[in-house]
Design a protein around this motif. Structure first.
Motif, PDB file in Angstrom:
ATOM      1  N   ALA A  57     -12.139 -15.451 -10.122  1.00 45.08           N
ATOM      2  CA  ALA A  57     -12.970 -14.311 -10.472  1.00 45.08           C
ATOM      3  C   ALA A  57     -13.969 -14.032 -11.446  1.00 45.08           C
ATOM      4  CB  ALA A  57     -12.530 -12.731 -10.752  1.00 45.08           C
ATOM      5  N   LEU A  58     -14.499 -14.802 -12.326  1.00 42.98           N
ATOM      6  CA  LEU A  58     -14.965 -15.075 -12.855  1.00 42.98           C
ATOM      7  C   LEU A  58     -16.045 -15.860 -12.081  1.00 42.98           C
ATOM      8  CD1 LEU A  58     -13.491 -14.764 -16.845  1.00 42.98           C
ATOM      9  CD2 LEU A  58     -15.112 -13.202 -15.653  1.00 42.98           C
ATOM     10  N   SER A  59     -15.484 -16.748 -12.115  1.00 45.74           N
ATOM     11  CA  SER A  59     -16.230 -18.062 -11.039  1.00 45.74           C
ATOM     12  C   SER A  59     -16.809 -17.391  -9.971  1.00 45.74           C
ATOM     13  CB  SER A  59     -15.947 -19.109 -11.042  1.00 45.74           C
ATOM     14  OG  SER A  59     -15.642 -19.605  -9.347  1.00 45.74           O
ATOM     15  N   GLU A  60     -16.641 -16.098  -9.424  1.00 41.68           N
ATOM     16  CA  GLU A  60     -17.442 -15.385  -8.489  1.00 41.68           C
ATOM     17  C   GLU A  60     -18.510 -15.276  -8.424  1.00 41.68           C
ATOM     18  OE1 GLU A  60     -16.817 -17.297  -5.445  1.00 41.68           O
ATOM     19  OE2 GLU A  60     -14.966 -17.088  -4.535  1.00 41.68           O
ATOM     20  N   LEU A  61     -18.155 -14.722  -9.769  1.00 37.72           N
ATOM     21  CA  LEU A  61     -19.635 -13.417 -10.042  1.00 37.72           C
ATOM     22  C   LEU A  61     -20.567 -14.096 -10.826  1.00 37.72           C
ATOM     23  CD1 LEU A  61     -16.767 -11.192 -12.743  1.00 37.72           C
ATOM     24  CD2 LEU A  61     -18.468 -10.568 -10.810  1.00 37.72           C
ATOM     25  N   ARG A  62     -19.979 -15.434 -11.138  1.00 36.36           N
ATOM     26  CA  ARG A  62     -21.494 -16.254 -11.534  1.00 36.36           C
ATOM     27  C   ARG A  62     -21.541 -17.101 -10.859  1.00 36.36           C
ATOM     28  NH1 ARG A  62     -16.812 -18.666 -15.602  1.00 36.36           N
ATOM     29  NH2 ARG A  62     -17.112 -17.531 -16.662  1.00 36.36           N
ATOM     30  N   ARG A  63     -20.999 -17.538  -9.645  1.00 36.73           N
ATOM     31  CA  ARG A  63     -21.705 -17.804  -8.686  1.00 36.73           C
ATOM     32  C   ARG A  63     -22.352 -16.533  -7.371  1.00 36.73           C
ATOM     33  NH1 ARG A  63     -18.722 -21.903  -4.235  1.00 36.73           N
ATOM     34  NH2 ARG A  63     -17.350 -19.841  -4.183  1.00 36.73           N
ATOM     35  N   CYS A  64     -22.095 -15.401  -7.819  1.00 28.70           N
ATOM     36  CA  CYS A  64     -22.494 -14.791  -6.411  1.00 28.70           C
ATOM     37  C   CYS A  64     -23.433 -13.928  -6.680  1.00 28.70           C
ATOM     38  CB  CYS A  64     -21.612 -14.860  -5.384  1.00 28.70           C
ATOM     39  SG  CYS A  64     -20.709 -16.192  -5.250  1.00 28.70           S
ATOM     40  N   TRP A  65     -22.764 -12.795  -8.033  1.00 29.09           N
ATOM     41  CA  TRP A  65     -23.617 -11.519  -8.952  1.00 29.09           C
ATOM     42  C   TRP A  65     -24.241 -11.590  -9.148  1.00 29.09           C
ATOM     43  CZ3 TRP A  65     -22.550  -6.900  -7.196  1.00 29.09           C
ATOM     44  CH2 TRP A  65     -22.988  -6.035  -8.070  1.00 29.09           C
ATOM     45  N   ARG A  66     -25.426 -10.594  -8.655  1.00 28.20           N
ATOM     46  CA  ARG A  66     -26.936 -10.582  -9.356  1.00 28.20           C
ATOM     47  C   ARG A  66     -27.221  -9.757 -10.081  1.00 28.20           C
ATOM     48  NH1 ARG A  66     -30.323 -11.721  -3.948  1.00 28.20           N
ATOM     49  NH2 ARG A  66     -28.149 -10.473  -3.100  1.00 28.20           N
ATOM     50  N   GLY A  67     -25.823  -8.855 -10.330  1.00 29.51           N
ATOM     51  CA  GLY A  67     -26.964  -7.606 -11.204  1.00 29.51           C
ATOM     52  C   GLY A  67     -25.877  -7.253 -12.442  1.00 29.51           C
ATOM     53  N   HIS A 110     -14.894  -6.781  -4.157  1.00 29.86           N
ATOM     54  CA  HIS A 110     -15.543  -5.202  -4.196  1.00 29.86           C
ATOM     55  C   HIS A 110     -16.596  -5.624  -3.880  1.00 29.86           C
ATOM     56  CE1 HIS A 110     -14.900  -0.598  -3.042  1.00 29.86           C
ATOM     57  NE2 HIS A 110     -16.125  -1.227  -3.329  1.00 29.86           N
ATOM     58  N   LEU A 111     -17.507  -5.899  -4.546  1.00 33.41           N
ATOM     59  CA  LEU A 111     -19.310  -5.808  -5.664  1.00 33.41           C
ATOM     60  C   LEU A 111     -19.412  -6.621  -4.914  1.00 33.41           C
ATOM     61  CD1 LEU A 111     -18.471  -6.040  -9.781  1.00 33.41           C
ATOM     62  CD2 LEU A 111     -18.898  -4.047  -8.221  1.00 33.41           C
ATOM     63  N   LEU A 112     -19.074  -7.742  -4.293  1.00 30.15           N
ATOM     64  CA  LEU A 112     -20.115  -8.732  -3.584  1.00 30.15           C
ATOM     65  C   LEU A 112     -20.332  -8.240  -2.829  1.00 30.15           C
ATOM     66  CD1 LEU A 112     -18.280 -12.505  -4.694  1.00 30.15           C
ATOM     67  CD2 LEU A 112     -20.924 -11.122  -5.692  1.00 30.15           C
ATOM     68  N   ARG A 113     -19.346  -7.842  -1.776  1.00 28.47           N
ATOM     69  CA  ARG A 113     -19.554  -6.727  -0.450  1.00 28.47           C
ATOM     70  C   ARG A 113     -20.567  -5.264  -0.514  1.00 28.47           C
ATOM     71  NH1 ARG A 113     -14.460  -6.788   0.678  1.00 28.47           N
ATOM     72  NH2 ARG A 113     -14.245  -4.678  -0.249  1.00 28.47           N
ATOM     73  N   LEU A 114     -20.557  -5.594  -1.163  1.00 29.97           N
ATOM     74  CA  LEU A 114     -21.149  -4.188  -1.751  1.00 29.97           C
ATOM     75  C   LEU A 114     -23.016  -4.441  -1.229  1.00 29.97           C
ATOM     76  CD1 LEU A 114     -20.675  -1.958  -4.142  1.00 29.97           C
ATOM     77  CD2 LEU A 114     -20.040  -1.210  -2.059  1.00 29.97           C
ATOM     78  N   GLN A 115     -23.050  -6.163  -2.762  1.00 31.33           N
ATOM     79  CA  GLN A 115     -24.423  -6.671  -3.005  1.00 31.33           C
ATOM     80  C   GLN A 115     -24.667  -6.933  -1.648  1.00 31.33           C
ATOM     81  OE1 GLN A 115     -25.109  -9.489  -5.834  1.00 31.33           O
ATOM     82  NE2 GLN A 115     -23.681 -10.868  -4.442  1.00 31.33           N
ATOM     83  N   ALA A 116     -23.750  -7.675  -0.706  1.00 31.35           N
ATOM     84  CA  ALA A 116     -24.721  -7.959   0.403  1.00 31.35           C
ATOM     85  C   ALA A 116     -24.600  -7.689   1.809  1.00 31.35           C
ATOM     86  CB  ALA A 116     -23.085  -9.661   0.931  1.00 31.35           C
ATOM     87  N   THR A 117     -23.723  -6.024   1.238  1.00 27.72           N
ATOM     88  CA  THR A 117     -23.977  -4.862   2.412  1.00 27.72           C
ATOM     89  C   THR A 117     -25.194  -4.452   2.389  1.00 27.72           C
ATOM     90  OG1 THR A 117     -22.245  -4.204   2.447  1.00 27.72           O
ATOM     91  CG2 THR A 117     -21.959  -5.600   3.771  1.00 27.72           C
ATOM     92  N   GLY A 118     -25.586  -4.142   0.901  1.00 27.86           N
ATOM     93  CA  GLY A 118     -26.623  -3.659   1.012  1.00 27.86           C
ATOM     94  C   GLY A 118     -26.127  -2.468   0.378  1.00 27.86           C
ATOM     95  N   GLY A 119     -24.851  -2.091  -0.651  1.00 26.93           N
ATOM     96  CA  GLY A 119     -24.490  -0.979  -0.936  1.00 26.93           C
ATOM     97  C   GLY A 119     -24.823  -0.653  -2.080  1.00 26.93           C
TER      98      GLY A 119
END
Ligand code: GCV
Length: 681
Positions: A57-67, A110-119
């Motif tokens: 989970a942390l590695s997904e955030l580090r790689r992908c989350w911009r928020g 869920h967060l990454l999906r929001l980010q990718a779909t403009g949520g």
């Protein structure tokens, strides 16, 4: 020298950039990495727990989350969330709280999906509790690497290399499933090879389970009921024999010794040649309970399939109900009856199986088919979420109005120890996983619906398009429309008005039409004529009270509605009735004319899809654009074959002309009958 170094470097950079841009479909809907990678800083992400799942989970955030910074909080008292999560954002940070580690991971996706779909990513807020406890893919993969009804290459599991070599695809597969909430996988075909349960293969299974575990993905196996005989050296597999029961208990213990979180067994018994308890004069309950007892001490479950039928005089569509209803209440609480969505076999349209709701004291689960066995394999663009939605939201009336298949199976109406839903997988060794770029949407939609059964097929198409292709509205709107109509279009050119199982039987590939097929000596319940019953009087299967009376298996008022040709929904008319060619339908036109128009409409729609896609070129990368384009050409040609074959064949009975404004057939019936229409992949 310096110049050469610079040239080499920039060459490498260019190669990287090109690679990064290459779109072969292998990244599925998980295309969010690149944009964020460099921006994310690891210290922004924290957790109150350390574990392999939290690490993912942390590695997904580090790689992908911009928020904003994200805090993961595990609170094991939050049992009511199951493996769901809560997300709350404030000015400084986002917190994901879950009662189980997998919930934290699902919250991250869920967060990454929001980010990718403009949520809403600035102050996200959500609470999600999954609709089903167990959200399971069923792989019909054989140990020799082939896949029954698989249209995307060979099996993902490289049994010959396991357990020593671990393909990177195993982890990618687990990640993809976690991203949509799938938490279980049955690795092998329900037509199960007994060898699967040997020590040699269990060690391979363990290797896969170890890769999947951090992603919350649990492994299950299909088992061959005759395994005690086939690999255990026993003279019988009689479920009431103590040695047999002992063999299964020891096998369960061995499995759990290797895989402590093993999910359980899936069983196809006494069906299509598979052995089962009836070989010994025992019932399905005897068989299922014996296995359930073996698994019980370890927390495992048995998913016992209701897909049973025999070539008797009885209507095939009635047989599962007849077999299982008398056994209601006899199954252990770790048995769940796995029921295909319809009473026959994954047709483009079927009514829901009358077993849903009919087993009042037995747990039931739905089996959907993601692989497109009867809906154009991986050659045709057919988005299945509308079919899944139609089934899950069908009202069975079993417990009064509103007793949908979803509510019957997800514990909303009846308390259940375990709730589950299964989808027969469409994945394979193909670079793009599913054989058609748009077939990925069916895997995606299955997982998301299993997570939240109330999501609409349109919402899911929207999400998937934005994540898989682009959020450009010029692309999203037309492509969504194409996807949303594609299943009904398939019904139009294959089996409109409730026709079913008129696929060619000669080669058993279930792709092209063969309403005329009649193989001498073949099983009558596998022949298309058994299902369409066309004659000079009309067409369709009479399942009314005057016919097989299958309608009586439905709860009122459905049995009356389905049983009356005037009230039966027209999209199921020929499923339940043998209808005169000249009978007027609601629009005033005859059944024959309507059939002609529907087949024609199906073909025209697929051609339109081709044109729509052609105009999407500016918004799609070259490779996926071309690959989808060429599939749509095959799709249009094959839809035309379906139309010509069915209209010309049925015309030999109706004797009526094809209306002038329907495109005249370009093939002849003789030609269509002579040639094997569509080659297997
Ligand atoms: C795995 C249909 C398919 C078979 C499949 C069977 C089942 O008959 O054609 O390939 O076997 O259903 O679901 O068991």
């Amino acid at each position: 020298m310096l110049l050469r170094k610079i040239a080499l470097c920039s060459g490498a950079l260019l190669a990287c950039a090109t690679l990064a841009r290459a779109e072969d479909g292998s990244r599925l809907w998980l295309r969010f990495e690149e944009a964020a990678q460099r921006e994310a800083e690891s210290k922004k992400f924290t957790s109150n727990r350390e574990s392999p799942t939290v690490a993912v989970a942390l590695s997904e955030l580090r790689r992908c989350w911009r928020g904003k910074p994200v805090a993961l909080t595990l609170d094991e008292n939050l049992r009511s969330l199951k493996d769901g999560y809560r997300i709350a954002g404030d000015a400084q940070a986002v917190t994901i709280t879950a009662g189980q580690e997998a919930g934290l991971l699902y919250g991250v996706y869920h967060l990454l999906r929001l980010q990718a779909t403009g949520g809403e990513v600035a102050n996200p807020r959500a609470e999600e509790i999954p609709s089903y406890d167990r959200r399971i893919l069923n792989h019909w993969d054989n140990l020799d690497g082939s896949i029954e009804r698989g249209y995307a290459g060979r099996s993902l599991w490289r049994w010959d290399e396991l357990p020593a070599a671990l393909s990177p695809r195993y982890e990618a597969y687990a990640r993809a499933n976690a991203s949509i909430g799938v938490n279980g996988t049955v690795l092998n075909n329900v037509n199960a090879n007994p060898k699967m349960l040997t020590r040699e293969y269990l060690l391979k299974v363990k290797a896969l389970a170890d890769v999947f575990r951090p992603y919350g993905l649990t492994v299950y196996l299909s088992v061959n009921f005759a395994a005690p005989k086939a690999i255990g050296g026993l003279p019988t597999a009689d479920p009431l024999n103590r040695e047999v029961a002992g063999w299964w208990s020891a096998k369960a213990k061995e499995i759990y010794g290797l895989i402590p979180d093993f999910g359980g067994f899936l069983v196809k018994a006494n069906s299509e040649g598979q052995s089962g308890p009836q070989d010994y004069g025992r019932t399905h309950a005897d068989g299922a309970n014996m296995l359930a007892d073996a698994l019980k001490p370890h927390g495992g479950i048995v998913m016992w399939r209701a897909f049973v039928y025999n070539p008797t005089k009885e209507d095939r569509a009635k047989q599962a109900y007849q077999e299982f209803v008398p056994l209601d209440g006899q199954f252990r609480d770790n048995v769940i009856i796995q029921i295909k969505n319809g009473p026959v076999d994954f047709q483009p349209r079927e009514p829901f199986s009358p077993l849903f709701g009919a087993l009042r004291r037995t747990q039931e689960m739905v089996e959907l088919q993601i692989t497109q066995e009867y809906l154009g394999h991986s050659k045709q663009l057919v988005y299945l979420a509308p079919l899944f939605e139609e089934v899950l939201q069908s009202d069975t009336y079993s417990d009064g109005q509103g007793s949908t298949v979803a509510k019957i199976t997800n514990g909303a109406l009846r308390p259940a120890k375990v709730t589950a839903i299964a989808g027969v997988a469409n994945t394979g060794s193909d670079v793009s996983w599913c054989g058609h770029h748009f077939a990925q949407a069916n895997w995606y939609a299955f997982g998301r619906l299993a997570w939240n059964v109330n999501l609409t097929s349109e919402q899911l198409a929207d999400e998937w398009i934005r994540m898989t292709f682009t959020a450009n509205p010029r692309f999203v709107a037309p492509v969504k429309d194409l996807m949303m109509t594609s299943r009904e279009t398939c019904v139009s050119y294959m089996t409109p008005y409730g026709l079913h199982h008129i696929f060619t039987h000669s080669f058993n590939h279930h792709y092209g039409p063969g309403p005329w097929d009649n193989i001498p000596g073949g099983r009558h319940d596998w022949m298309p004529w058994y299902y369409h019953n066309a004659d000079s009087a009309g067409v369709g299967f009479d399942r009314s009270a005057a016919g097989s009376n299958a309608v009586a298996q439905y709860f009122p008022p459905l049995r009356e509605i389905y049983g009356d040709p005037d009230r039966c929904p027209e999209n199921l008319l020929l499923w339940f009735h043998h209808v005169p060619w000249t009978r007027a339908l609601k629009n005033g036109l005859s059944l024959w004319d309507n059939l002609c128009y529907r087949y024609n409409e199906g073909v025209q729609k697929v051609r339109e899809y081709g044109k729509t896609w052609d105009s999407m070129e500016p918004y799609v990368d070259a490779q996926r654009f071309r690959e989808v384009q060429s599939k749509l050409k095959v799709h249009a040609a094959d839809a035309l074959i379906w139309k010509d074959a069915c209209l010309l064949y049925f015309q030999t009975f109706s004797g009526l002309p094809i209306p002038a404004n329907v495109e005249p057939p370009v093939h002849t019936l003789d030609e269509l009958k002579r040639r094997e229409l569509i080659p297997i992949e």
